[in-house]
Design a protein around this motif. Structure first.
Motif, PDB file in Angstrom:
ATOM      1  N   LEU A 109       0.847  -1.188   0.000  1.00 16.70           N
ATOM      2  CA  LEU A 109       0.000   0.000   0.000  1.00 16.70           C
ATOM      3  C   LEU A 109       0.883   1.239   0.000  1.00 16.70           C
ATOM      4  CD1 LEU A 109      -2.597  -1.041   2.723  1.00 16.70           C
ATOM      5  CD2 LEU A 109      -2.893  -1.168   0.246  1.00 16.70           C
ATOM      6  N   GLY A 110       0.454   2.265  -0.696  1.00 20.02           N
ATOM      7  CA  GLY A 110       1.195   3.516  -0.692  1.00 20.02           C
ATOM      8  C   GLY A 110       1.151   4.166   0.678  1.00 20.02           C
ATOM      9  N   GLU A 111       2.146   5.014   0.933  1.00 21.88           N
ATOM     10  CA  GLU A 111       2.213   5.667   2.246  1.00 21.88           C
ATOM     11  C   GLU A 111       0.993   6.548   2.492  1.00 21.88           C
ATOM     12  OE1 GLU A 111       5.360   8.348   4.890  1.00 21.88           O
ATOM     13  OE2 GLU A 111       5.769   7.888   2.787  1.00 21.88           O
ATOM     14  N   ILE A 112       0.490   7.197   1.454  1.00 28.07           N
ATOM     15  CA  ILE A 112      -0.688   8.055   1.608  1.00 28.07           C
ATOM     16  C   ILE A 112      -1.905   7.219   1.973  1.00 28.07           C
ATOM     17  CG2 ILE A 112      -2.177   9.730   0.482  1.00 28.07           C
ATOM     18  CD1 ILE A 112       0.633  10.724   0.986  1.00 28.07           C
ATOM     19  N   VAL A 113      -2.046   6.061   1.317  1.00 28.08           N
ATOM     20  CA  VAL A 113      -3.187   5.183   1.602  1.00 28.08           C
ATOM     21  C   VAL A 113      -3.120   4.692   3.043  1.00 28.08           C
ATOM     22  CG1 VAL A 113      -4.325   3.021   0.991  1.00 28.08           C
ATOM     23  CG2 VAL A 113      -3.373   4.487  -0.803  1.00 28.08           C
ATOM     24  N   GLY A 150      -0.413   9.608  18.136  1.00 27.40           N
ATOM     25  CA  GLY A 150      -0.981   9.201  16.862  1.00 27.40           C
ATOM     26  C   GLY A 150       0.069   9.088  15.770  1.00 27.40           C
ATOM     27  N   VAL A 151       0.985  10.065  15.719  1.00 27.03           N
ATOM     28  CA  VAL A 151       2.063  10.023  14.729  1.00 27.03           C
ATOM     29  C   VAL A 151       2.967   8.826  14.976  1.00 27.03           C
ATOM     30  CG1 VAL A 151       4.078  11.244  13.835  1.00 27.03           C
ATOM     31  CG2 VAL A 151       1.998  12.516  14.354  1.00 27.03           C
ATOM     32  N   LEU A 152       3.263   8.563  16.244  1.00 25.87           N
ATOM     33  CA  LEU A 152       4.131   7.437  16.594  1.00 25.87           C
ATOM     34  C   LEU A 152       3.515   6.104  16.164  1.00 25.87           C
ATOM     35  CD1 LEU A 152       6.582   6.219  18.011  1.00 25.87           C
ATOM     36  CD2 LEU A 152       5.302   6.354  20.165  1.00 25.87           C
ATOM     37  N   VAL A 153       2.240   5.915  16.426  1.00 23.33           N
ATOM     38  CA  VAL A 153       1.567   4.667  16.064  1.00 23.33           C
ATOM     39  C   VAL A 153       1.608   4.454  14.549  1.00 23.33           C
ATOM     40  CG1 VAL A 153      -0.667   3.504  15.983  1.00 23.33           C
ATOM     41  CG2 VAL A 153       0.065   4.634  18.084  1.00 23.33           C
ATOM     42  N   ALA A 154       1.323   5.505  13.786  1.00 19.05           N
ATOM     43  CA  ALA A 154       1.339   5.384  12.326  1.00 19.05           C
ATOM     44  C   ALA A 154       2.744   5.123  11.798  1.00 19.05           C
ATOM     45  CB  ALA A 154       0.768   6.657  11.701  1.00 19.05           C
ATOM     46  N   LEU A 155       3.758   5.752  12.388  1.00 15.86           N
ATOM     47  CA  LEU A 155       5.133   5.538  11.944  1.00 15.86           C
ATOM     48  C   LEU A 155       5.602   4.118  12.250  1.00 15.86           C
ATOM     49  CD1 LEU A 155       6.871   8.905  12.941  1.00 15.86           C
ATOM     50  CD2 LEU A 155       6.466   8.053  10.632  1.00 15.86           C
ATOM     51  N   ALA A 221       5.001  12.371   4.946  1.00 16.43           N
ATOM     52  CA  ALA A 221       3.549  12.265   4.770  1.00 16.43           C
ATOM     53  C   ALA A 221       2.843  11.928   6.083  1.00 16.43           C
ATOM     54  CB  ALA A 221       3.228  11.219   3.714  1.00 16.43           C
ATOM     55  N   THR A 222       3.379  10.972   6.826  1.00 16.09           N
ATOM     56  CA  THR A 222       2.721  10.560   8.078  1.00 16.09           C
ATOM     57  C   THR A 222       2.711  11.663   9.120  1.00 16.09           C
ATOM     58  OG1 THR A 222       3.304   8.248   7.656  1.00 16.09           O
ATOM     59  CG2 THR A 222       2.716   8.836   9.915  1.00 16.09           C
ATOM     60  N   MET A 225       0.215  14.501   7.844  1.00 19.02           N
ATOM     61  CA  MET A 225      -1.211  14.212   7.791  1.00 19.02           C
ATOM     62  C   MET A 225      -1.763  13.819   9.162  1.00 19.02           C
ATOM     63  SD  MET A 225      -1.206  12.116   4.189  1.00 19.02           S
ATOM     64  CE  MET A 225      -2.975  11.849   4.194  1.00 19.02           C
ATOM     65  N   ILE A 226      -1.044  13.007   9.911  1.00 13.10           N
ATOM     66  CA  ILE A 226      -1.527  12.599  11.232  1.00 13.10           C
ATOM     67  C   ILE A 226      -1.277  13.697  12.260  1.00 13.10           C
ATOM     68  CG2 ILE A 226      -1.327  10.870  13.069  1.00 13.10           C
ATOM     69  CD1 ILE A 226      -2.524   9.756  10.556  1.00 13.10           C
ATOM     70  N   GLY A 227      -0.132  14.363  12.151  1.00 15.59           N
ATOM     71  CA  GLY A 227       0.182  15.440  13.096  1.00 15.59           C
ATOM     72  C   GLY A 227      -0.593  16.708  12.830  1.00 15.59           C
ATOM     73  N   GLY A 228      -0.935  16.951  11.577  1.00 15.20           N
ATOM     74  CA  GLY A 228      -1.731  18.123  11.242  1.00 15.20           C
ATOM     75  C   GLY A 228      -1.084  19.450  11.592  1.00 15.20           C
ATOM     76  N   GLY A 229       0.254  19.499  11.609  1.00 23.38           N
ATOM     77  CA  GLY A 229       0.945  20.734  11.948  1.00 23.38           C
ATOM     78  C   GLY A 229       1.172  20.934  13.427  1.00 23.38           C
ATOM     79  N   ARG A 230       0.592  20.075  14.260  1.00 23.38           N
ATOM     80  CA  ARG A 230       0.747  20.204  15.715  1.00 23.38           C
ATOM     81  C   ARG A 230       1.904  19.362  16.251  1.00 23.38           C
ATOM     82  NH1 ARG A 230      -5.559  19.802  17.854  1.00 23.38           N
ATOM     83  NH2 ARG A 230      -6.425  21.364  16.406  1.00 23.38           N
ATOM     84  N   VAL A 231       2.446  18.498  15.412  1.00 20.83           N
ATOM     85  CA  VAL A 231       3.601  17.685  15.795  1.00 20.83           C
ATOM     86  C   VAL A 231       4.734  18.042  14.826  1.00 20.83           C
ATOM     87  CG1 VAL A 231       4.454  15.350  16.240  1.00 20.83           C
ATOM     88  CG2 VAL A 231       2.030  15.856  16.541  1.00 20.83           C
ATOM     89  N   PRO A 232       5.457  19.110  15.111  1.00 16.52           N
ATOM     90  CA  PRO A 232       6.462  19.586  14.157  1.00 16.52           C
ATOM     91  C   PRO A 232       7.652  18.642  14.049  1.00 16.52           C
ATOM     92  CG  PRO A 232       6.627  20.816  16.211  1.00 16.52           C
ATOM     93  CD  PRO A 232       5.411  19.942  16.326  1.00 16.52           C
TER      94      PRO A 232
END
Length: 282
Positions: A109-113, A150-155, A221-222, A225-232
Motif C-alpha cells: 500500500l502507498g504511504e498516503i493510503v 498518533g504520529v508514533l503509532v502510524a510511523l 507524509a505521516t 497528515m496525522i500530526g496536522g501541523g501540531r507535531v512539528p
C-alpha cells in the motif's frame, strides 16, 4: 567484453550518484543565500539562515524528530522481532503464510493510503473512539489525531514490515546447532534465546535500527497528515518554509542541519554497533 559490461552496469549508479551530489550542492548553496520576500530569487551570501534556527520552534522540531525516530525504532523492534522469529521458526505452513501476509501487506500500500487508513482509525469518529464509546468506556472521544502518540503509532506501522524482513533474514541464517548445543548443556528455552539466538541475530537488529531511524527521521507524509501541523518535525517544517512561506534559503539551511544531525546520529549508532558486536561476539 567484461570491462564493457561492468561499465554498463556501473554507469547508472554513477549517474544517480552525480545527480544526488548536484542536488545536495544546490541545497547547500541555497542555505547560505539571503531570502528576498515576495520573490523566488535569492540574495547574497549570509549566515542568518543558520542563526535563525536557534528559535524554539526549530529546536523543538529537531528534538521531536529525534524522539520520534528513537521511539519508532524501539517499538518497531519490539513488535517486529516476535513476528520475524515466528515467521522463520513456525513449521505450520498456513500459520507461516498468515504471519507473512500480516507482516508485509503494508508494503503493498502507498504511504498516503496507509496514512488515510490511520486517519479513519484514530479520528474522533474513527474505529477506536467508536468502539470505546459503544462499550461505554469513554463519553467523549479521545484525542488521538494531531498528537505525538498518533504520529508514533502510524510511523511504527509503516516501519514494521521492513524491520520484519531484515530480522527474518538474520534469524534464518542462525545455525540451529548452536541452540541445540546450548540446550544439551542444560539451558532452557529462555536462556537459549537470550544467550544464543539474540546475540547471533544482532547483525539484523543493528541493520534494523539504522534503517528504522533513518526512515523515520526523513518521514514526511505521516507526520504531516496525522500530526496536522501540531507535531512539528524537520521534514514538515522544510515543507512549510519552502512551499507555504516560499523561504527556500531557510528551508535549505534546515535541511542541511537535519542532514548533519542525521550523520551525527549515524555515528552514534556506529559506536553502539561496535559495542553490541563486541557483546554478541561478532
Amino acid at each position: 567484453m567484461r570491462s564493457d559490461l561492468r561499465a554498463w552496469l556501473v554507469s547508472p549508479a554513477v549517474i544517480v550518484a552525480a545527480g544526488i551530489a548536484v542536488s545536495l550542492f544546490a541545497v547547500l548553496q541555497f542555505s547560505f543565500r539571503a531570502f528576498v520576500p515576495g520573490s523566488l530569487d535569492v540574495g547574497g551570501f549570509t549566515l542568518e539562515n543558520f542563526s535563525g534556527l536557534t528559535k524554539s520552534i526549530y529546536l523543538s522540531a529537531f528534538a521531536n524528530t529525534l524522539l520520534l525516530s528513537v521511539e519508532t525504532t524501539v517499538f518497531s523492534l519490539l513488535v517486529a522481532y516476535p513476528l520475524a522469529y515466528a515467521l522463520v521458526r513456525v513449521r505450520h505452513r498456513a500459520l507461516k503464510s498468515f504471519i507473512l501476509v500480516v507482516s508485509i501487506t503494508p508494503l503493498f500500500l502507498g504511504e498516503i493510503v496507509r496514512t488515510y487508513s490511520w486517519i479513519a482509525v484514530l479520528g474522533s469518529n474513527g474505529f477506536i473512539n467508536g468502539l470505546l464509546r459503544r462499550l461505554g468506556v469513554i463519553e467523549w472521544p479521545l484525542e488521538l489525531m494531531f498528537t505525538h502518540l498518533g504520529v508514533l503509532v502510524a510511523l511504527v506501522h509503516v516501519t514494521i514490515p521492513v524491520v520484519v524482513l531484515m530480522l527474518a533474514t538474520a534469524i534464518s541464517h542462525i545455525d540451529r546447532d548452536y541452540e541445540k548445543a546450548a540446550q544439551s548443556l542444560g539451558a532452557g528455552p529462555v536462556k537459549t534465546f537470550v544467550t544464543v539466538t539474540l546475540p547471533l541475530s544482532m547483525p539484523g537488529i543493528l541493520a534494523s535500527i539504522t534503517t528504522a531511524f533513518a526512515w523515520t527521521f526523513s518521514a514526511f507524509a505521516t507526520p504531516q497528515m496525522i500530526g496536522g501541523g501540531r507535531v512539528p518535525t524537520v521534514s514538515t517544517l522544510v515543507y512549510q518554509l519552502g512551499f507555504s512561506s516560499m523561504n527556500f534559503p531557510l528551508a535549505a539551511s534546515l535541511s542541511v542541519v537535519g542532514l548533519l544531525l542525521t550523520a551525527a546520529a549515524r555515528l552514534a549508532l556506529a559506536q553502539l554497533t561496535r559495542r553490541l558486536k563486541a557483546i554478541g561476539g561478532h
